[in-house]
Design a protein around this motif. Structure first.
Motif, short mmCIF file in Angstrom:
data_model
loop_
_atom_site.label_atom_id
_atom_site.label_comp_id
_atom_site.label_asym_id
_atom_site.label_seq_id
_atom_site.Cartn_x
_atom_site.Cartn_y
_atom_site.Cartn_z
N VAL A 74 2.32 -11.33 1.23
CA VAL A 74 3.44 -10.43 1.54
C VAL A 74 3.59 -10.28 3.04
O VAL A 74 4.69 -10.36 3.59
CB VAL A 74 3.22 -9.06 0.88
N ARG A 75 2.47 -10.10 3.72
CA ARG A 75 2.52 -9.94 5.17
C ARG A 75 3.04 -11.22 5.84
O ARG A 75 3.83 -11.17 6.78
CB ARG A 75 1.15 -9.57 5.73
N ALA A 76 2.58 -12.38 5.34
CA ALA A 76 3.03 -13.65 5.91
C ALA A 76 4.53 -13.85 5.68
O ALA A 76 5.25 -14.32 6.57
CB ALA A 76 2.23 -14.81 5.31
N GLU A 77 5.00 -13.50 4.49
CA GLU A 77 6.43 -13.62 4.20
C GLU A 77 7.24 -12.69 5.08
O GLU A 77 8.30 -13.06 5.60
CB GLU A 77 6.68 -13.31 2.72
N GLN A 78 6.76 -11.45 5.28
CA GLN A 78 7.47 -10.52 6.15
C GLN A 78 7.47 -11.01 7.60
O GLN A 78 8.47 -10.84 8.32
CB GLN A 78 6.82 -9.13 6.06
N PHE A 79 6.37 -11.62 8.02
CA PHE A 79 6.32 -12.18 9.37
C PHE A 79 7.40 -13.24 9.54
O PHE A 79 8.12 -13.25 10.54
CB PHE A 79 4.93 -12.77 9.64
#
Length: 287
Positions: free
Chosen positions: A9-14
């Motif tokens: 999720v964090r990577a996608e938001q990044f």
């Protein structure tokens, strides 16, 4: 399992935020790569890779700097894309404080906060409650031949402040009112008739304007406050003599609101008790 989901999720938001920042900046992928110091293929991978890995701190920081956003925002650690410097600049301002009764800046702040509660710790006695005789004694040495004109112009603004729909809470140290009444310290040389007239006006206004105007006296031996005005939830302003220091961020406003409320809670003389204190001071200096 949960940790892996969080990373994805964090990577996608990044990726989403990096794409947004790049689009908003108007830079090309090649220009961003040059600014960051990596190959264009690296930037392309950061923008499209669907894996769970994030770039190292150097690359994140360099991307943030080149795109004019914060690294915390890129990493979803903040909801504000502005950099720390931009956030500070938007929440903090420094402006000159001329030796005047109600300058344009102060009056604008009062008008902006119309209808909100205004909490005030004045540098001396509150200007909005002073008699003309006291204003002339206090300001004429600094304003010279223009004193009368300046005081006349300011009286309209002081009247507006008294009549505005805002609630005013004012906290004063006990010694300030006592020093004034007895003409010592800052008030040395102030004629007794001016002091008596001013105490009578304080009493009259406190009774006429209560509860919209409430004045509290606190013991400066137990509590301290620099001159400050808190304009509802909008801003708080410190008076530093030659400059005003104004904060607009909610956390600082809440902090200083709590500070002021503590002055009120710990007050030795409440708003209801103040008229009696004023009468006692008048009697003491009249005898």
């Amino acid at each position: 399992m949960i940790e892996n989901i969080d990373k994805r999720v964090r990577a996608e938001q990044f990726r989403q935020r990096l794409n947004r920042a790049l689009r908003d900046s108007g830079l090309s992928q090649s220009a961003l790569a040059r600014a960051v110091g990596v190959d264009r293929s690296t930037i392309s991978q950061l923008l499209t890779d669907e894996g769970a890995r994030l770039p190292n701190a150097h690359v994140v920081g360099a991307c943030a700097g080149a795109l004019g956003v914060s690294a915390d925002w890129l990493l979803s650690l903040s909801d504000r894309p502005e950099s720390a410097a931009e956030l500070l600049a938007s929440s903090l301002s420094l402006s000159e404080a001329p030796r005047a009764l109600v300058d344009e800046r102060i009056f604008d702040w009062h008008q902006e906060a119309e209808g909100y509660k205004i909490r005030h710790v004045p540098a001396a006695l509150p200007d909005m409650l002073k008699t003309r005789a006291l204003l002339e004694w206090e300001y004429s040495p600094h304003l010279g031949r223009t004193a009368g004109q300046a005081i006349g112009a300011s009286e309209d603004r002081l009247t507006w402040m008294r009549q505005s729909p805002s609630d005013y809470e004012i906290a004063l140290p006990l010694f300030e009112l006592d020093s004034f009444a007895h003409g010592v310290g800052y008030y040395e040389g102030l004629p007794v008739d001016v002091r008596l007239e001013q105490l009578a006006q304080f009493e009259r206004l406190c009774e006429q304007l209560y509860p919209r105007l409430r004045i509290y006296l606190f013991d400066a031996k137990r509590l301290y406050s620099s001159p400050i005005t808190i304009f509802g939830p909008l801003l708080c302003v410190f008076y530093a003599g030659t400059h005003y220091l104004a904060f607009r961020d909610k956390e600082r406003i809440a902090t200083f609101t709590n500070h002021f409320d503590n002055l009120v809670r710990e007050a030795d003389i409440t708003a209801r008790q103040l008229p009696g204190r004023l009468r006692a001071l008048r009697a003491a200096i009249s005898s």
